[in-house]
Design a protein around this motif. Sequence first.
Motif, PDB file in Angstrom:
ATOM      1  N   HIS A 189       0.954  -1.306   0.208  1.00  0.00           N
ATOM      2  CA  HIS A 189       0.099  -0.009   0.048  1.00  0.00           C
ATOM      3  C   HIS A 189       0.797   1.130  -0.201  1.00  0.00           C
ATOM      4  O   HIS A 189       1.794   1.325   0.531  1.00  0.00           O
ATOM      5  CB  HIS A 189      -0.909   0.110   1.276  1.00  0.00           C
ATOM      6  N   MET A 190       0.682   2.254  -0.593  1.00  0.00           N
ATOM      7  CA  MET A 190       1.389   3.513  -1.149  1.00  0.00           C
ATOM      8  C   MET A 190       0.431   4.874  -0.752  1.00  0.00           C
ATOM      9  O   MET A 190      -0.536   4.784  -0.958  1.00  0.00           O
ATOM     10  CB  MET A 190       1.905   3.323  -2.330  1.00  0.00           C
ATOM     11  N   PHE A 191       1.181   5.712  -0.015  1.00  0.00           N
ATOM     12  CA  PHE A 191       0.557   7.041   0.418  1.00  0.00           C
ATOM     13  C   PHE A 191       1.494   8.168   0.088  1.00  0.00           C
ATOM     14  O   PHE A 191       2.717   8.024  -0.050  1.00  0.00           O
ATOM     15  CB  PHE A 191       0.480   7.064   1.877  1.00  0.00           C
ATOM     16  N   HIS A 192       0.681   9.377  -0.268  1.00  0.00           N
ATOM     17  CA  HIS A 192       1.524  10.465  -0.209  1.00  0.00           C
ATOM     18  C   HIS A 192       2.002  10.763   1.156  1.00  0.00           C
ATOM     19  O   HIS A 192       1.211  10.529   2.032  1.00  0.00           O
ATOM     20  CB  HIS A 192       0.796  11.580  -0.841  1.00  0.00           C
ATOM     21  N   LYS A 193       2.979  11.382   1.459  1.00  0.00           N
ATOM     22  CA  LYS A 193       3.533  11.846   2.496  1.00  0.00           C
ATOM     23  C   LYS A 193       2.466  12.456   3.277  1.00  0.00           C
ATOM     24  O   LYS A 193       2.080  12.558   4.581  1.00  0.00           O
ATOM     25  CB  LYS A 193       4.844  12.282   2.460  1.00  0.00           C
ATOM     26  N   GLU A 194       1.957  13.590   2.503  1.00  0.00           N
ATOM     27  CA  GLU A 194       1.100  14.457   3.264  1.00  0.00           C
ATOM     28  C   GLU A 194      -0.448  13.709   3.289  1.00  0.00           C
ATOM     29  O   GLU A 194      -1.226  14.386   4.429  1.00  0.00           O
ATOM     30  CB  GLU A 194       0.622  15.698   2.239  1.00  0.00           C
ATOM     31  N   CYS A 195      -0.686  12.771   2.720  1.00  0.00           N
ATOM     32  CA  CYS A 195      -1.936  12.113   2.760  1.00  0.00           C
ATOM     33  C   CYS A 195      -1.997  11.073   3.903  1.00  0.00           C
ATOM     34  O   CYS A 195      -2.981  10.600   4.494  1.00  0.00           O
ATOM     35  CB  CYS A 195      -2.506  11.340   1.472  1.00  0.00           C
ATOM     36  N   LEU A 196      -0.816  10.580   4.393  1.00  0.00           N
ATOM     37  CA  LEU A 196      -0.940   9.715   5.328  1.00  0.00           C
ATOM     38  C   LEU A 196      -1.210  10.239   6.756  1.00  0.00           C
ATOM     39  O   LEU A 196      -0.706  11.210   7.193  1.00  0.00           O
ATOM     40  CB  LEU A 196       0.701   9.393   5.551  1.00  0.00           C
ATOM     41  N   PRO A 197      -2.206   9.645   7.450  1.00  0.00           N
ATOM     42  CA  PRO A 197      -2.649   9.961   8.757  1.00  0.00           C
ATOM     43  C   PRO A 197      -1.472  10.035   9.753  1.00  0.00           C
ATOM     44  O   PRO A 197      -0.652   9.207   9.735  1.00  0.00           O
ATOM     45  CB  PRO A 197      -3.692   9.050   9.227  1.00  0.00           C
ATOM     46  N   VAL A 198      -1.595  11.039  10.701  1.00  0.00           N
ATOM     47  CA  VAL A 198      -0.591  11.292  11.804  1.00  0.00           C
ATOM     48  C   VAL A 198      -0.661  10.237  12.848  1.00  0.00           C
ATOM     49  O   VAL A 198      -1.861   9.893  13.400  1.00  0.00           O
ATOM     50  CB  VAL A 198      -0.812  12.632  12.462  1.00  0.00           C
ATOM     51  N   SER A 199       0.285   9.539  13.105  1.00  0.00           N
ATOM     52  CA  SER A 199       0.045   8.274  14.028  1.00  0.00           C
ATOM     53  C   SER A 199       0.001   8.868  15.528  1.00  0.00           C
ATOM     54  O   SER A 199       0.507  10.042  16.004  1.00  0.00           O
ATOM     55  CB  SER A 199       1.657   7.587  14.184  1.00  0.00           C
TER      56      SER A 199
ATOM     57  N   VAL B  89       7.869   4.470  14.443  1.00  0.00           N
ATOM     58  CA  VAL B  89       7.613   3.392  13.384  1.00  0.00           C
ATOM     59  C   VAL B  89       6.244   3.765  12.955  1.00  0.00           C
ATOM     60  O   VAL B  89       5.097   3.765  13.656  1.00  0.00           O
ATOM     61  CB  VAL B  89       7.545   2.151  13.979  1.00  0.00           C
ATOM     62  N   GLN B  90       5.709   3.701  11.623  1.00  0.00           N
ATOM     63  CA  GLN B  90       4.509   3.970  10.970  1.00  0.00           C
ATOM     64  C   GLN B  90       3.897   2.531  10.733  1.00  0.00           C
ATOM     65  O   GLN B  90       4.739   1.724  10.233  1.00  0.00           O
ATOM     66  CB  GLN B  90       4.740   4.780   9.877  1.00  0.00           C
ATOM     67  N   PHE B  91       2.352   2.506  10.560  1.00  0.00           N
ATOM     68  CA  PHE B  91       1.922   1.364  10.224  1.00  0.00           C
ATOM     69  C   PHE B  91       0.851   1.687   9.254  1.00  0.00           C
ATOM     70  O   PHE B  91       0.343   2.898   9.112  1.00  0.00           O
ATOM     71  CB  PHE B  91       1.226   0.794  11.485  1.00  0.00           C
ATOM     72  N   CYS B  92       0.604   0.850   8.259  1.00  0.00           N
ATOM     73  CA  CYS B  92      -0.376   0.749   7.516  1.00  0.00           C
ATOM     74  C   CYS B  92      -1.737   0.785   7.768  1.00  0.00           C
ATOM     75  O   CYS B  92      -2.143  -0.139   8.472  1.00  0.00           O
ATOM     76  CB  CYS B  92      -0.337  -0.108   6.105  1.00  0.00           C
TER      77      CYS B  92
ATOM     78  N   SER C  55       5.132  -2.098   8.518  1.00  0.00           N
ATOM     79  CA  SER C  55       5.892  -0.931   8.895  1.00  0.00           C
ATOM     80  C   SER C  55       6.116  -0.252   7.473  1.00  0.00           C
ATOM     81  O   SER C  55       6.697  -1.022   6.482  1.00  0.00           O
ATOM     82  CB  SER C  55       7.173  -1.321   9.615  1.00  0.00           C
ATOM     83  N   ALA C  56       6.725   1.036   7.576  1.00  0.00           N
ATOM     84  CA  ALA C  56       6.942   1.603   6.327  1.00  0.00           C
ATOM     85  C   ALA C  56       8.360   1.146   5.998  1.00  0.00           C
ATOM     86  O   ALA C  56       9.464   1.102   6.848  1.00  0.00           O
ATOM     87  CB  ALA C  56       6.947   3.261   6.513  1.00  0.00           C
ATOM     88  N   ILE C  57       8.563   0.922   4.682  1.00  0.00           N
ATOM     89  CA  ILE C  57      10.190   0.291   4.127  1.00  0.00           C
ATOM     90  C   ILE C  57      10.705   1.331   3.637  1.00  0.00           C
ATOM     91  O   ILE C  57      11.806   1.202   3.298  1.00  0.00           O
ATOM     92  CB  ILE C  57       9.996  -1.087   3.599  1.00  0.00           C
ATOM     93  N   LEU C  58       9.952   2.263   2.911  1.00  0.00           N
ATOM     94  CA  LEU C  58      10.670   3.237   1.984  1.00  0.00           C
ATOM     95  C   LEU C  58      10.017   4.802   2.145  1.00  0.00           C
ATOM     96  O   LEU C  58       8.602   4.527   2.288  1.00  0.00           O
ATOM     97  CB  LEU C  58      10.944   2.637   0.734  1.00  0.00           C
ATOM     98  N   GLU C  59      10.883   5.658   2.293  1.00  0.00           N
ATOM     99  CA  GLU C  59       9.962   6.968   2.339  1.00  0.00           C
ATOM    100  C   GLU C  59      10.753   7.559   0.943  1.00  0.00           C
ATOM    101  O   GLU C  59      12.179   7.942   1.070  1.00  0.00           O
ATOM    102  CB  GLU C  59      10.599   7.860   3.570  1.00  0.00           C
ATOM    103  N   MET C  60      10.064   7.908  -0.020  1.00  0.00           N
ATOM    104  CA  MET C  60      10.863   8.363  -1.219  1.00  0.00           C
ATOM    105  C   MET C  60      10.460   9.981  -1.292  1.00  0.00           C
ATOM    106  O   MET C  60       9.438  10.401  -1.082  1.00  0.00           O
ATOM    107  CB  MET C  60      10.007   7.747  -2.585  1.00  0.00           C
ATOM    108  N   LYS C  61      11.504  10.490  -1.555  1.00  0.00           N
ATOM    109  CA  LYS C  61      11.527  12.009  -1.543  1.00  0.00           C
ATOM    110  C   LYS C  61      12.191  12.405  -2.984  1.00  0.00           C
ATOM    111  O   LYS C  61      13.025  11.788  -3.280  1.00  0.00           O
ATOM    112  CB  LYS C  61      12.317  12.656  -0.379  1.00  0.00           C
ATOM    113  N   LYS C  62      11.852  13.640  -3.408  1.00  0.00           N
ATOM    114  CA  LYS C  62      12.414  14.069  -4.488  1.00  0.00           C
ATOM    115  C   LYS C  62      12.178  15.473  -4.439  1.00  0.00           C
ATOM    116  O   LYS C  62      10.998  16.092  -4.405  1.00  0.00           O
ATOM    117  CB  LYS C  62      11.892  13.609  -5.715  1.00  0.00           C
TER     118      LYS C  62
END
Length: 834
Positions: free
Chosen positions: A796-806, A812-815, A827-834
């Motif tokens: 499952h994938m989310f925009h950083k800004e769309c992901l609810p705040v834990s 550690v973040q969870f889906c 748990s999140a395995i990758l946070e992609m930034k550009k």
Amino acid sequence: EDESEEEPKLKYERLSNGVTEILQKDAASCMTVHEKFLALGTHYGKVYLLDVQGNITQKFDVSPVKINQISLDESGEHMGVCSEDGKVQVFGLYSAEEFHETFDCPIKIVAVHPHFVRSHFKQFVTGGKKLLLYERGWMNRWKPSVLHEGEGNIRNVKWRGHLIAWANNMGVKILDMISKQRITNVPRDDISLRPDMYPCSLCWKDNLTLIIGWGNSVKICSVKERHACEMRDLPNRYVEIVFQFATEFYISGLAPICDQLIILSYVKEISEKMEVECCARPRLDIVQPLPESCEEISSDALTVRGFQENECRDYHLEYSEGESLFYIISPRDVVVAKERDQDDHIDWLLEKKKYEEALMAAEISQKTIKKHKILDIGLAYINHLVEKGDYDLAARKCQKILGKNTELWEFEVYKFKEIGQLKAISHYLPRRDPVLKPLIYEMVLHEFLESDYEGFATLIKEWPGDLYNNTIIVQAVLDHLKKDPQNRTLLRTLAELYTYDQRYGRALEIYLTLRHKDVFQLIHKHNLFSSIRDKIVLLMDFDAEKAVDMLLDNEDKISIDRVVEELESRPELQHVYLHKLFKRDHHKGQRYHEKQISLYAEYDRPNLLPFLRDSTHCPLEKALEICQQRNFVEETVYLLSRMGNSRSALKMIMEELQDVDKAIEFAKEQDDGELWEDLILYSIDKPPFITGLLNNIGTHVDPILLIHRIKEGMEIPNLRDSLVKILQDYNLQILLREGCKKILVADSLSLLKKMHRTQMKGVLVDEENICESCLSPILPSDASRSFNVVVFHCRHMFHKECLPVSNTVSPVQFCNICSAKHRGPGSAILEMKK
């Protein structure tokens, strides 16, 4: 006249009617055969035209002396006649054309051209001392020319096509009329025989094959074309002798028959009384020519009138080519020989009593035979077999011969009745197409009923019931049963008759009385369940297994309540039925489960405990009461435990059964600490029980509890072995735990590594993936813009800004999706930034 077993090839009959009248006053000297009529010459100079039956159609007074020869052309319209006084006449039978000439010597031979009817073939030859050829020339004058002379009298002439063959004292010559050349001379073999007493016989088999018979010698000559390079001064044709053989007797005549020969022979024999040579009956032989011999096919001695006075020259053989008719002419008799046809062949077979072969021959040639009928031959065959006493074969042949003729069938049946052999024909009587009168079948059945009950039963079983009057036969069987009421064969047959008559109730009663195997089939076939409502006990007595299956299969026709009611007087059968019902369905007979407890206790104790276990409708108090009354310990123990009184059950096992193993097993099943305590207390003063407990208790109760309670000084059998076993069991438990621990650690490590490998793998993110929160593409359309994406291991994938705040303080973040579905957090395995 041949009495041998070999069938003759020819049949004979005398030419009668007008011929008989002629030969009573005169004697036959010669005869010529045409396919339309016969021409007979006599010693008194008369020529008679006869039809093929021998009736006189025309008469000519030619001469006062013997007629030597009559010749006909192929058309049968012109005749040549010569006589002993030298007269020669050639005339038309249907025209005024006529030639007369008288010579100064006897004329033995005359032969007209085969095609004399044609104008340019007006020729004939005569034979006396010279062979003269007469030809009609200018102004219708006949011009003679000498063909041959100087070798004695001309004895015989035969003209075929363009070839003339004649015989004189020296031999046989052949003349080619086209080239007017003589092409051969066949000398006479036995010159010692007088040519006037033993004349030469000539006949043409075809246009190029001449058959010569003289004395006892036969020669078959073939006229062939000479090759051009061989001609020189020779004739353009020559003759080759292809067959040559000697005969046993002197030859009086020859005729061809297919590729064989017919020889008329003159026979002399020594008289036993007079001891002198005398004339015997002439013989007609059929022979197969071989290059230097012949094979005899048949030989017949002919009884002609006056044969004792005849000489070889008195016999002649003439034949009709088209019809295979052969005429044997003697002075006082004319006999016709014919080839035997299929009718004659059948006649001979019947005469020899070879009916089977005669019937076969008639069937093969049924379209060609005229005299015989297949049916008549067949009936004669049946009569012959009956006369011989072969009744079974005669009856069997009736099927084929009589076919569908009901009148003949009935006639034959009555014939068999007259000779007391109705039983023989009974098995072959027609049963369908045709069907005889019922009286016929009843007559046969009565015959069997009087003497053979088994045979009668067989016929009733095999014959359809509509062939005879069932009522009459039933009454006959009942009459016989009065004399022998217990006869099983008659009773069984009567039941079958009732079945044919649809009186199934009576048939069923008999079958049940006889305990017949077909009773269940009869009930099923004719749906007789209403008839067996009051016969259930009889059915069960006969075959309880089959009866119960049938009753249970047809509950809709005979209810369970009705069956139980009918079997009330026979509880053992009632038990069989209810037991089978319970096996099929535990609930159908629930209202009878209380009754079944007593039935099982009385008739089938081994199945009582399984019944108590499986039944959910059984009253436990009633069952306990019955089992206690009968002292059924195992069943009582089960009921007590099922009712919750485990301690009483255990006590009963210990006190009644005194079976420590069973008590331990019971305690294991209940898994109740108090039960184990009771068991230990009861066993503590019983050394054998202590041994049993020590051997089996280790895995459920701490053995120390038992060991501490053992009184000091008590002798316990095999105590050491029991203690060793306890220690071994304990050691085994420790080993098992350690082994399981090692396996668990190894599996945990393996799974951890697998999880690590999985989490280390990359995840493909492309334009097709969407944000699980806002559902817009995960990658921006403008690749130059900066963006942040969070990807979980669950894909499952989310925009950083769309992901609810834990809510948790943990980094550690969870889906959220997987956590909500309880599928395990990712748990999140990758946070992609550009």
